[in-house]
Design an enzyme around this catalytic site. Structure first.
Site, short mmCIF file in Angstrom:
data_model
loop_
_atom_site.label_atom_id
_atom_site.label_comp_id
_atom_site.label_asym_id
_atom_site.label_seq_id
_atom_site.Cartn_x
_atom_site.Cartn_y
_atom_site.Cartn_z
N SER A 1 0.77 -1.09 0.06
CA SER A 1 0.22 0.00 0.02
C SER A 1 1.00 1.20 -0.12
O SER A 1 2.06 1.10 0.24
CB SER A 1 -1.01 -0.05 1.46
N ILE B 1 3.07 4.45 -0.34
CA ILE B 1 4.29 4.87 -1.38
C ILE B 1 4.98 3.73 -1.93
O ILE B 1 5.30 3.90 -3.07
CB ILE B 1 5.18 5.67 -0.40
N SER C 1 12.40 10.55 6.44
CA SER C 1 11.00 11.28 6.65
C SER C 1 11.65 12.69 7.11
O SER C 1 13.02 12.69 7.65
CB SER C 1 10.09 10.79 7.56
N TYR D 1 9.75 7.78 16.07
CA TYR D 1 9.80 7.54 14.60
C TYR D 1 10.74 8.59 13.79
O TYR D 1 11.52 8.13 13.31
CB TYR D 1 8.31 7.74 13.88
N LYS E 1 14.08 7.73 11.95
CA LYS E 1 14.43 8.11 10.42
C LYS E 1 15.74 8.80 10.37
O LYS E 1 16.28 8.98 9.53
CB LYS E 1 13.39 9.08 10.22
#
Length: 319
Positions: free
Chosen positions: A50, A52, A175, A201, A205
């Site tokens: 799903s 990207i 990100s 998160y 990243k």
């Protein structure tokens, strides 16, 4: 400092990471960069059922690439494979079921894959944002296990296979959120802080960007890059960041817009001419730090990250 970083980052995001930011940047794209035929080249995309990952897989399949979808959920992955095959007419779409939070499983998968397939391009796209501290069966914090350790093990294990082929590339979907975080190697699994899933998160990243820079220095025959897809309307954003989604849903990029730079980095001859180890946004290398944000790390901190991941990864490597 965290208030400053978050404020500067959000203002930057409104200007650059939204759909209007993509529209502005895309005016400078070279359309011919993606007018390529990659038949005969092999691509692995994690988290490809799903968002990207699926959008990138579809665009690569349209250009003739052999695509290996690496997904955790078998049912959703099989549906994605059917949809990609139907839309592109490409029959060379292969499915592998793997949980990127399971380090032993990653080692076993990679060792088997190396005996059965070739690989030109690895796209580390799978990720998670768990908002409460949750441990895997191996006792690892789940965000770290998936986003950082999982990425480290899969990439490390597949490097020998990548080095065998022409124009090998590794792309890691990071990100822009990492811009608010300075590398912190003192508590990689967030055991000693008040747990904030969004910041964990973002730290993961940041770690991915540092890994990309370090790999590029050591493995000169492979082109490494990390990238920020912008703020895109994906199932992951809707489920992990519902408040953000509700506020921003009319400004978010499409999945295809978020995947554009992934595809460009994976297939474009122009991308390979850029230096290895850079961080990209809308087909351009961009800074990995906000101005005056004090997020630079010391070389010894970056080396400590590599050593910690190597030590941890070896604990799960089958003998």
């Amino acid at each position: 400092m965290s208030w400053y970083r978050n404020a500067v980052w959000f203002l930057k995001g409104l200007r650059e990471y939204t759909r209007s930011g993509y529209d502005a940047a895309s005016r400078h794209f070279v359309p011919e960069d993606l007018e390529v035929n990659v038949t005969g080249r092999s691509f692995m995309i994690t988290g490809a059922n799903s968002g990207i990952g699926k959008a990138a897989a579809t665009e690569i399949a349209k250009r003739g690439g052999t695509v290996h979808l690496v997904c955790r959920n078998k049912e959703r992955a099989e549906e994605a494979k059917r949809e990609i095959t139907t839309e592109t007419g490409n029959q060379n779409i292969f499915l592998h079921i793997l949980d990127l939070s399971n380090p032993k499983g990653i080692w076993e998968f990679a060792e088997k894959f190396k005996t059965e397939h070739k690989l030109n391009v690895l796209i580390n796209n799978a990720g998670c944002m768990v908002n409460k501290r949750e441990l895997t069966e191996d006792g690892l914090e789940k965000n770290f296990a998936t986003n950082t350790l999982g990425t480290y093990i899969l990439t490390t294990a597949l490097l020998p296979l990548l080095e065998k082929d022409d124009d090998p590339r590794v792309i890691t979907v990071s990100s822009g959120g990492m811009l608010v975080q300075k590398l912190d190697v003192s508590d990689l699994q967030s055991a000693n802080v008040t747990f904030d899933g969004t910041m964990v998160y973002a730290q993961n990243k940041r770690q991915q960007v540092v890994l990309t820079e370090q790999w590029a220095k050591v493995h000169r025959n492979i082109h490494f890059s990390a990238m920020h897809p912008g703020w895109a309307d994906t199932p992951a954003v809707r489920s992990s960041m519902p408040d953000f989604y509700e506020k921003m849903k009319n400004k978010l990029r499409t999945e295809a817009q978020g995947a554009d730079t992934v595809v460009w980095l994976a297939v474009s001859p122009a991308a390979a001419k850029r230096a290895s180890g850079l961080f990209f946004q809308d087909r351009q290398p961009v800074s990995t730090h906000l101005p005056l944000a004090r997020t630079y790390s010391l070389p010894e901190e970056e080396q400590k990250l590599i050593e910690a991941l190597e030590e941890l990864s070896q604990q799960f490597k089958p003998t």
